[in-house]
Design an enzyme around this catalytic site. Sequence first.
Site, PDB file in Angstrom:
ATOM      1  N   LYS A  33       0.815  -1.219   0.000  1.00 51.61           N
ATOM      2  CA  LYS A  33       0.000   0.000   0.000  1.00 51.61           C
ATOM      3  C   LYS A  33       0.849   1.271   0.000  1.00 51.61           C
ATOM      4  O   LYS A  33       0.493   2.250  -0.652  1.00 51.61           O
ATOM      5  CB  LYS A  33      -0.958   0.016   1.188  1.00 51.61           C
ATOM      6  CG  LYS A  33      -0.303   0.227   2.539  1.00 51.61           C
ATOM      7  CD  LYS A  33      -1.330   0.336   3.636  1.00 51.61           C
ATOM      8  CE  LYS A  33      -0.669   0.530   4.987  1.00 51.61           C
ATOM      9  NZ  LYS A  33       0.031   1.815   5.096  1.00 51.61           N
ATOM     10  N   THR A  34       1.986   1.260   0.722  1.00 52.40           N
ATOM     11  CA  THR A  34       2.832   2.463   0.762  1.00 52.40           C
ATOM     12  C   THR A  34       3.368   2.783  -0.626  1.00 52.40           C
ATOM     13  O   THR A  34       3.431   3.946  -1.038  1.00 52.40           O
ATOM     14  CB  THR A  34       3.989   2.285   1.762  1.00 52.40           C
ATOM     15  OG1 THR A  34       3.451   1.929   3.040  1.00 52.40           O
ATOM     16  CG2 THR A  34       4.788   3.564   1.888  1.00 52.40           C
ATOM     17  N   ASP A 219      -3.914   7.600   4.428  1.00 50.71           N
ATOM     18  CA  ASP A 219      -3.389   6.260   4.676  1.00 50.71           C
ATOM     19  C   ASP A 219      -4.009   5.709   5.960  1.00 50.71           C
ATOM     20  O   ASP A 219      -4.412   6.470   6.841  1.00 50.71           O
ATOM     21  CB  ASP A 219      -1.859   6.351   4.805  1.00 50.71           C
ATOM     22  CG  ASP A 219      -1.201   4.987   4.895  1.00 50.71           C
ATOM     23  OD1 ASP A 219      -1.832   3.988   4.500  1.00 50.71           O
ATOM     24  OD2 ASP A 219      -0.041   4.922   5.346  1.00 50.71           O
ATOM     25  N   GLU A 220      -4.078   4.389   6.075  1.00 52.65           N
ATOM     26  CA  GLU A 220      -4.621   3.723   7.272  1.00 52.65           C
ATOM     27  C   GLU A 220      -6.017   4.253   7.614  1.00 52.65           C
ATOM     28  O   GLU A 220      -6.317   4.577   8.770  1.00 52.65           O
ATOM     29  CB  GLU A 220      -3.668   3.913   8.469  1.00 52.65           C
ATOM     30  CG  GLU A 220      -2.256   3.415   8.240  1.00 52.65           C
ATOM     31  CD  GLU A 220      -2.117   1.902   8.256  1.00 52.65           C
ATOM     32  OE1 GLU A 220      -3.158   1.211   8.326  1.00 52.65           O
ATOM     33  OE2 GLU A 220      -0.988   1.409   8.164  1.00 52.65           O
ATOM     34  N   GLN A 250      -7.670  -4.875   9.649  1.00 50.82           N
ATOM     35  CA  GLN A 250      -6.604  -4.472  10.577  1.00 50.82           C
ATOM     36  C   GLN A 250      -7.016  -3.286  11.437  1.00 50.82           C
ATOM     37  O   GLN A 250      -6.162  -2.563  11.955  1.00 50.82           O
ATOM     38  CB  GLN A 250      -5.325  -4.143   9.801  1.00 50.82           C
ATOM     39  CG  GLN A 250      -4.741  -5.338   9.056  1.00 50.82           C
ATOM     40  CD  GLN A 250      -3.401  -5.012   8.415  1.00 50.82           C
ATOM     41  OE1 GLN A 250      -2.379  -4.898   9.072  1.00 50.82           O
ATOM     42  NE2 GLN A 250      -3.421  -4.869   7.099  1.00 50.82           N
ATOM     43  N   ARG A 605       2.118 -10.767  10.517  1.00 46.48           N
ATOM     44  CA  ARG A 605       3.443 -10.172  10.723  1.00 46.48           C
ATOM     45  C   ARG A 605       4.536 -11.138  10.263  1.00 46.48           C
ATOM     46  O   ARG A 605       5.673 -10.726  10.041  1.00 46.48           O
ATOM     47  CB  ARG A 605       3.691  -9.829  12.201  1.00 46.48           C
ATOM     48  CG  ARG A 605       2.769  -8.821  12.863  1.00 46.48           C
ATOM     49  CD  ARG A 605       2.570  -7.581  12.052  1.00 46.48           C
ATOM     50  NE  ARG A 605       1.371  -7.702  11.222  1.00 46.48           N
ATOM     51  CZ  ARG A 605       1.078  -6.906  10.209  1.00 46.48           C
ATOM     52  NH1 ARG A 605       1.911  -5.955   9.861  1.00 46.48           N
ATOM     53  NH2 ARG A 605      -0.038  -7.070   9.507  1.00 46.48           N
TER      54      ARG A 605
END
Length: 694
Positions: A33-34, A219-220, A250, A605
């Site tokens: 995504k970044t 973002d997020e 998330q 993770r």
Amino acid sequence: MVNLFAGLNPEQHRAVSTTEGPVLVLAGAGTGKTRVITVRIAYLLSEGVPPHQILAMTFTNKAAREMRERVKSIVGKKLAEKLTIGTFHAFCARTLREHAEQLGLQKTFSICDAPDQLTTVKTAMRELRISDASLHPSFANSRISLLKNKLITAKDLLESASDDKEELLARVYERYDDLLRRQCVVDFDDLLLLTGGLLKQNDGIRAAFRDRYRYVMVDEYQDTNGPQYEIVFNIAEEHKNLCVVGDDDQSIYGWRGADIEKILGFEKDFPGATVVRLETNYRSTGHILDAANKVIAHNTDRHPKTLRSAQRAGTPPEVVPCDDEIEEASHVVTDIGRAIRAQTAKPGDFAILYRTQLQPRPLEAQLRAEGIPYILVGGQSFFDRKEIRDVLAYVRLLANPDDEASLMRIINRPARGVGKGSVDKIIGLATLHGESAYAATRRALAEGVLKPLASKALEDLFQSLERYRQPEPTDDIVSRIGHLLDEVSYRTEVDRTYRDERARRDRWNGVLEIFDLAENYVTRATSPNLSEFLEKVALAQDDSTDEDPSKRNAVTLMTLHAAKGLEYPQVYLVGVEEGLLPHQASIEEGTLDEERRLMYVGITRAQRRLVISHAKSRSRFGTRNEAMKSRFLFEMTGESPPEDWRPAHPKRSEDLPGTRKTKVSSGSPKKKTQKKTARKKSAARKSSSKQSRR
């Protein structure tokens, strides 16, 4: 243009190239995504969008720095510096400085950090004569923050209070806000609230922001709360060039105000929105993602998506039963030590994740015994050290003398003969006259109500503060701080507090780091001033940790909440038991879905290997209790629970010690119950969405 899109998969390409109108990018864990956000910014610039018209906001300083650096590497430093990229709080602080007068604020307002918020809550309770037994200050502090994030004012709470405790909380909330205004201070929640209110209520400012920022990215987005939504909505409502990137699977910060309904309801808030699903995961192996997909599928209130691995299948996650937490720690650390000795892995490859802060103690003991280096994320921050808080309190008083929490912190530090009696008189005068403690001290000195020693000490202190409040033409921030600390003999406070010579040296070196921060700020600032310097320091404290664990070759121990956004080759997820994960408090509060999302975050993770452990019994506060394997493990494996398995459930009278236990049926909730719960959630979401939308 070809270079920009090189290496993007079809979904990422679509997310980058769809620039007009509302866009919802559902970016699963590890799906890049970044990269999508940074390439999208570069693409907008290549299409001729002026850089000053692009606004990109995120939630942490670390994420903002990474985004800024990545964009700079693509478009160059000169162009990147014209973009507005940063956290919500930094954006709001700058906005409030620019428009302080419209809100009745002084441009020199201070930002109140978390410890000072608690101090101010305690002051409010003291002034209202509310005891800790009636309302615990920490509870009041966290509830006030949550209420602000939900856009509920003190007046709203007072009018809707259902019992005495809520009424007390409403009155503390009201007095707390009054105290902040009296001190010319805003807390982190106010940064968001005041900016949202400014944009909503001032047509001219709202129009100017809409014209200035024609392309908005967040973002997020799953972590957005009510005030943040207000800000984004008011800027993007008209042109609708809003791209939000996030993953509802998330969303794990509901306890501090994040509202998952914002991402779930995006298409209703912005009809006709383009939805892009990023489902190709570049982080984890196939078996790890299969486990994550199976667990999260049990949440019914979500955007459907299934992660697919771009890698091989790998090895399935290992589930290890242990007798107790000591055996669990021994197994985990022995396993890590074996790999390190065999040189098949290094300490930095491992992370141990857990649900609560109480769990790492046996793990730390075992790691020490084995001589394995580790870092415990969530320990004391640099900015939480006593001497750092002292020095910053002095500096804040130079910028804003009405900052009561700062004055009360250093009024007798170093000891200068100002005792509790003098402080009580000053606070009494401040309360009586509705003025700041600084003004009340001036009043006390003028009226001669303090003892001679205290009066002389405070006169000297105030003279020092006033001497360095206004800089000399040849003076700068660094020397002003240094001269003030010398004049008040602060080094003696460090020497008095720490008897060990090494400790004194280390602590004073910490103080010297403040000078480094100031020097770095002065070097980069166009027009350096104390208020801006303190703002940058305050905003830097907003990250959960000031150290990136990936930079040290040590085993990382951290909570599941702290692990979000990170990745490790090998992950140990410990204590996966009923009452721990899912946590008993979340079961009590009906937030099981968020606990399942925590499990999903923990699983994703891991890059190559995932080991999950659970104990048959666990000691808590000196009492050993039977522990049950978490329902999430049954969901992950598809196995049915054994007949003697009992799920955690809200505590009832029969669950208390000495009462008869009622047998609980095993297995997952019936589909009928799930559908009923889903219908209730859906109805609640629709009601919430109607209230929040214009």
